[in-house]
Design an enzyme around this catalytic site. Structure first.
Site, PDB file in Angstrom:
ATOM      1  N   ASP A 113       0.848  -1.204   0.000  1.00  0.00           N
ATOM      2  CA  ASP A 113       0.000   0.000   0.000  1.00  0.00           C
ATOM      3  C   ASP A 113       0.874   1.241   0.000  1.00  0.00           C
ATOM      4  O   ASP A 113       2.015   1.213   0.468  1.00  0.00           O
ATOM      5  CB  ASP A 113      -0.845   0.088   1.278  1.00  0.00           C
ATOM      6  CG  ASP A 113      -1.789  -1.081   1.435  1.00  0.00           C
ATOM      7  OD1 ASP A 113      -2.095  -1.723   0.422  1.00  0.00           O
ATOM      8  OD2 ASP A 113      -2.196  -1.319   2.583  1.00  0.00           O
TER       9      ASP A 113
HETATM   10  N1  URA Z   1      -1.251  -5.844   4.013  1.00  0.00           N
HETATM   11  C1  URA Z   1      -1.709  -4.574   3.990  1.00  0.00           C
HETATM   12  O1  URA Z   1      -2.718  -4.277   4.599  1.00  0.00           O
HETATM   13  N2  URA Z   1      -1.006  -3.667   3.288  1.00  0.00           N
HETATM   14  C2  URA Z   1       0.127  -3.943   2.632  1.00  0.00           C
HETATM   15  O2  URA Z   1       0.732  -3.047   2.025  1.00  0.00           O
HETATM   16  C3  URA Z   1       0.589  -5.268   2.664  1.00  0.00           C
HETATM   17  C4  URA Z   1      -0.117  -6.199   3.356  1.00  0.00           C
END
Ligand code: URA
Length: 249
Positions: A113
């Site tokens: 993310d």
């Molecule tokens: N889980 C999440 O919530 N975000 C990420 O970036 C990776 C795994």
């Protein structure tokens, strides 16, 4: 052992973003491309594309970029996206400009993310990408999680059970391992890569993730000296720490 591919010099350099076929032909005819100290004179010479080419070939006196088959680890900083569809700066912008013109293109191996930092792999090798993200490979990813509220105490058991259903999904998550580090921080190791998985897992147990950082893929840890925004090539030894050994009959 698989044989190294060969490519025409002009095709190789054009595919690596050094210019159009015509432009790279001009580079060659101007004597600006050398291999093992010798000037290459023919743009249609066939070049054996091996990993060490960037140590042996010079373009305008500078080492060739990593040839096709490139694989990197990047310390993804916060605030940078992995997808062209999201607004804001993108991880590809952390790589040299020329690398954005490569064919095959470089892509991320899975995604983090925008507000997650840590270890991100990138490659132009579709086969390698598939071997890492395939569910069958079952490769673990470890996250350092910081939480808004104290842990309740039953999270590790719930995550390990393999029965947790995320909102809007119809298949339970595979078992995951949580290790509490303090009241409000933990390591969570998962093998899947569902959308916002870690944040949604903690939401499912009534908590909220305030910071998320991936520090390990398989047994490959993010090196301490790799600062946010920095990247380096993956070595064979790094790959051996990520990929399960190939089974032979
Ligand atoms: N889980 C999440 O919530 N975000 C990420 O970036 C990776 C795994």
């Amino acid at each position: 052992m698989s044989k190294a591919p060969t490519l025409r010099l002009d095709r190789l350099l054009a595919n690596m973003g050094y210019g159009s076929r015509r432009e790279v032909q001009q580079l060659v005819y101007a004597g600006l491309v050398t291999l093992d100290g010798e000037t290459l004179e023919d743009a249609d010479d066939r070049i054996v594309v091996t990993r060490d080419l960037s140590e042996r070939m010079l373009i305008r006196g500078k080492p060739l970029d990593p040839p096709p088959g490139l694989a990197l680890m990047l310390h993804k900083p916060l605030g940078v996206t992995c997808s062209h569809k999201e607004a804001g700066p993108i991880v590809y912008g952390l790589l040299p400009e020329r690398w954005r013109r490569r064919d095959p293109a470089i892509s991320t191996v899975g995604r983090l993310d925008k507000e997650t930092s840590g270890l991100l792999l990138m490659t132009d090798d579709g086969n390698l990408l598939h071997r890492i993200i395939s569910p069958r490979a079952n490769i673990s990813k470890r996250y350092h999680v910081t939480l808004d509220r104290p842990l309740r105490g039953d999270e590790a058991e719930i995550f390990a059970a393999g029965t947790l259903m995320l909102e809007g999904e119809d298949r339970p998550l595979l078992p995951a391992e949580m290790e509490a580090l303090s009241d409000t921080s933990a390591y969570l190791t998962i093998t899947e890569g569902r959308y916002h998985q870690v944040r949604r897992m903690f939401a499912a147990v009534g908590n909220h993730v305030t910071a998320l950082h991936r520090d390990k893929i398989g047994n490959l840890a993010l090196p301490e000296d790799l600062e946010p925004g920095q990247y380096r090539p993956l070595t064979e030894a790094d790959l051996a720490l990520i990929l399960p050994p190939v089974k032979t009959a």
